[in-house]
Design an enzyme around this catalytic site. Structure first.
Site, mmCIF file in Angstrom:
data_model
loop_
_atom_site.group_PDB
_atom_site.id
_atom_site.type_symbol
_atom_site.label_atom_id
_atom_site.label_comp_id
_atom_site.label_asym_id
_atom_site.label_seq_id
_atom_site.Cartn_x
_atom_site.Cartn_y
_atom_site.Cartn_z
ATOM 1 N N VAL B 17 -39.230 11.037 34.793
ATOM 2 C CA VAL B 17 -37.637 10.454 33.673
ATOM 3 C C VAL B 17 -37.000 11.918 33.437
ATOM 4 C CG1 VAL B 17 -37.525 9.468 31.934
ATOM 5 C CG2 VAL B 17 -39.498 9.019 33.188
ATOM 6 N N ARG B 48 -43.359 22.640 30.419
ATOM 7 C CA ARG B 48 -44.619 23.281 30.116
ATOM 8 C C ARG B 48 -45.188 24.195 31.361
ATOM 9 N NH1 ARG B 48 -49.019 18.792 31.137
ATOM 10 N NH2 ARG B 48 -47.568 18.397 32.786
ATOM 11 N N VAL B 134 -40.578 0.657 25.990
ATOM 12 C CA VAL B 134 -41.260 -0.761 26.981
ATOM 13 C C VAL B 134 -40.632 -1.064 28.289
ATOM 14 C CG1 VAL B 134 -41.845 -2.920 26.086
ATOM 15 C CG2 VAL B 134 -42.186 -1.704 24.361
ATOM 16 N N GLY B 189 -48.462 6.265 45.113
ATOM 17 C CA GLY B 189 -47.735 6.625 44.048
ATOM 18 C C GLY B 189 -47.795 5.809 42.610
ATOM 19 N N GLU B 192 -52.064 7.156 38.975
ATOM 20 C CA GLU B 192 -51.582 7.918 38.941
ATOM 21 C C GLU B 192 -53.447 8.121 39.310
ATOM 22 O OE1 GLU B 192 -51.070 9.367 34.621
ATOM 23 O OE2 GLU B 192 -49.221 7.844 35.419
ATOM 24 N N ASP B 203 -52.281 1.344 27.993
ATOM 25 C CA ASP B 203 -51.011 1.246 28.394
ATOM 26 C C ASP B 203 -50.038 0.059 27.893
ATOM 27 O OD1 ASP B 203 -48.500 2.876 29.611
ATOM 28 O OD2 ASP B 203 -48.099 0.213 30.368
ATOM 29 N N LYS B 207 -47.957 -1.346 24.291
ATOM 30 C CA LYS B 207 -47.006 -2.126 24.117
ATOM 31 C C LYS B 207 -46.886 -3.335 23.751
ATOM 32 C CE LYS B 207 -45.234 0.728 28.901
ATOM 33 N NZ LYS B 207 -46.050 -0.111 29.850
#
Lengths: 430, 430
Positions: B17, B48, B134, B189, B192, B203, B207
């Site tokens: 993203v 990172r 969301v 993909g 994960e 997750d 949301k």
């Protein structure tokens, strides 16, 4: 934020939407105050005719003098729900001049003179909000104006008029002709006594102009929108669509050209495959697809009209504009910086479904096919049906410029072997 | 508006993203400047690991010291796309302390400590925007926070996790078991390496907490959300759903109780009829229904994840927050005034689909039916199948409180004639 304040609101028009707005401002008063940060008070309601009972609206708020109401000078927000061009335009600009922001659902006026209204709002540091003008309760103006403000919208395609959708739906499911389906829509209150604005596509065209302007950051007026209504759609068209696994919908389509340099906006009936989500949008519902470069395909669906749904959109705008009043700020104004060229219908790339009545003799198909080839229009499918020396030929093209497709149709009409071009309809949604 | 200004933006995190956000900030620079009213400049990108090539991002912008970046003191906006609780929370609050507004896509952090973040933003007069948290590109936070601000939301129901939707879709269409479908999702993909957050529903629950908070103007934390993942869903459950004309979806459901005094939020797999629009939401797409008192039923559909769609949501927020910086105003802050009671799962009114392995002898159905009756749970349909002295009994209930349904299941497990409660699944969407 100035939390000691009470925000003064005037309402112009008290029909099905206006009366619902007034009712919700009372019943939701505490919620609205909490969400805004200050109470909002309805201080006047302009109506056309005095003396009618208006349940839930104190009589002392009613006035037939809308001009005096917007000139009070102490108004924070004017909600315009009269519709039409005048006196709505003058009342809105007068409201701006006297320090108020405006919330409106007036699609005709926005399509006619959006830039003028935006300019007046900007001149007086006021907000102009109009979520209710397009697709009733469905959040569409705000997503285009704000949520997708970092993206590049490529296409807006949808059903934005419930009346015509009801009529076409009825024709599709019952086999009724246009006139019978319109009669039923009128009897059930889905169509107005004078249905012209809906059935001739004016209402949808106004919405297409507004959506195209927001999507492409370019001024698009009503005159820029190619408009065809549904009055010429026949039961035979619907039957033909069904044979193709399609149905017929009145679509509003705003597109950016492949090179990004121009845009088009149009409203016309079109065949779409039954597998397309828009095919299952029934009755008075609206649904709009928005395709953006990064976001991909988005769909918005909901009630496209009606007092309560439209009032929901008005009150959402009321909360936003009221918050801005308290914060002494403004929401987004007109965004027309892109100044893209608005191209004519001839530039639109689409597909045609053409039904021909032809002589039932050898060589006809060759004649017909030659016309398509001459205009560089490639044919997807041909279906021939013959009976009693007459035959019908149904041709579905591949994608081609509308101007080429129109040229093909004009030439077909001149062919000796073609007795009639029985119907022409665009095919979309693939 | 201060039109001479350039707005300074820092980006924390440069994954799928973040890199897309950086790319679009460059390629869309002119559009963004026109829509905001001033140029936005990316002045730093915290990553990172240094030394990796980041196409399109000038090397001098990269830093591994995110803390120093947010402490620069000249930032207008910090975009946080690191995810997780720490160091994201500290970086965001540090950004507020140093005068910046924040755009984030961090659902876990918002569900964990939304009120803390909102308070920090308010204390420093900053914005906190999070459309990307969301349902990816789908405008959902803004419609709930703004468009529906004048309405009363009654229910939010949707598919908000693409990974689990892909897995359940695969199980439905191929008959695969959970493990095989997960393997395929991982290989492609869609899942994960550690799929826990998705498949266990964390997750989606985050949301749901965010959506419930926005919808009901009430604080709803992750702990308030009843959560069941999809790891226990079997091929037999899908087959059973198909026999009922249903499919299985992981749903997030936020509801206001009938009396309006309490709300619930939950995430669990549920059977929904194939005729329900959510049943046809395939693969990694998301779709959310919002039902409001005045607006009625609305649906929002689109790509629920992915670099570009999520970046679109981030940039929409960036434009809004940037406009506020220029106008020295703020968007909506936390709205939790309603303080509705968050009720436990037992209060939720739902339907159960229960598969039982029972002894194939007379009287079993009477035993079973007695248990339902004792808990005031009315039965909709029963289907019996017998073979070789064994039988299966499939019971679908009418609507009843989840606590009563759970009590029924507990008692069924104790019945001598019930060998096994083979599966239990809620039925929604009717």
């Amino acid at each position: 934020m100035d939390t000691g304040r009470k925000l003064k609101v005037a309402l112009l028009g008290c029909g099905s939407v206006g009366s619902e707005v007034a009712r919700m401002m009372t019943t939701h008063a505490e919620d609205l105050a909490a969400r805004i940060g200050a109470p909002v008070e309805l201080v006047g309601v302009a109506v056309r005719r005095a003396g009618r009972p208006r349940p839930g609206i104190p009589e002392e708020l009613l006035t037939t003098d809308a001009t005096a109401l917007v000139k009070r000078g102490d108004l924070d927000i004017v909600i315009e729900l009269i519709g039409g061009i005048e006196p709505a335009r003058t009342l809105i600009t007068t409201a701006f001049e006297h320090g108020a922001s405006v919330v409106t659902g007036n699609k005709a006026l926005l399509a006619e003179d959006g830039p003028g209204l935006y300019a007046a709002a900007a001149q007086h540091g006021a907000d102009l909000y109009y979520e209710a003008a397009v697709a009733g309760a469905i959040p569409l103006v705000r997503p285009l104006r704000e949520s997708l403000a970092g993206d590049r919208v490529e296409r807006v395609l949808g059903i934005v008029n419930g009346t015509t959708n009801f009529i076409l739906d009825k024709m599709d499911t019952s086999g009724a002709g246009y006139a019978d389906a319109l009669d039923e829509a009128t009897a059930l209150g889905y169509a107005e006594a004078d249905p012209t604005a809906d059935v001739e596509g004016f209402d949808a065209a106004a919405k297409a102009a507004i959506l195209a302007g927001l999507a492409f950051h370019t001024r698009v007026g009503l005159d820029d929108v190619h408009r065809e209504g549904i009055t010429e759609v026949t039961a035979a068209d619907l039957a033909s669509a069904q044979r193709m696994g399609c149905t017929v919908k009145l679509l509003a389509i705003c597109e950016r050209s492949a090179d990004g340099a121009s845009v088009t906006a149009r409203v016309h009936p079109a065949m779409i495959p039954l597998s397309h989500p828009l095919a299952s949008v029934r009755g008075a519902y609206n649904a709009v697809f928005v395709k953006a470069a990064a976001a991909g395909q988005l769909m918005f669906y909901g009630a496209g009209a009606g007092g309560a749904p439209t009032a929901s959109a008005v009150l959402g705008d009321l909360v936003a504009v009221a918050r801005h009043r308290l914060g002494e700020s403004n929401g987004p104004g007109e965004s027309a910086y892109a100044r893209l060229r608005v191209a004519p219908m001839g530039d639109v790339v689409t597909r045609y479904h053409i039904s021909l009545d032809v002589a039932d003799k050898p060589g006809v198909l060759a004649h017909v096919a030659t016309v398509f080839a001459r205009h560089d229009v490639s044919i997807d499918t041909v279906r021939q049906q013959g009976k009693d020396g007459e035959a019908s030929l149904v041709v579905v093209t591949h994608r081609a410029p509308d101007s080429a497709l129109q040229a093909v149709v004009a030439e077909l009409r001149e062919l000796d072997t073609v007795r009639d071009v029985a119907s022409i309809m665009r095919v979309e949604g693939e």
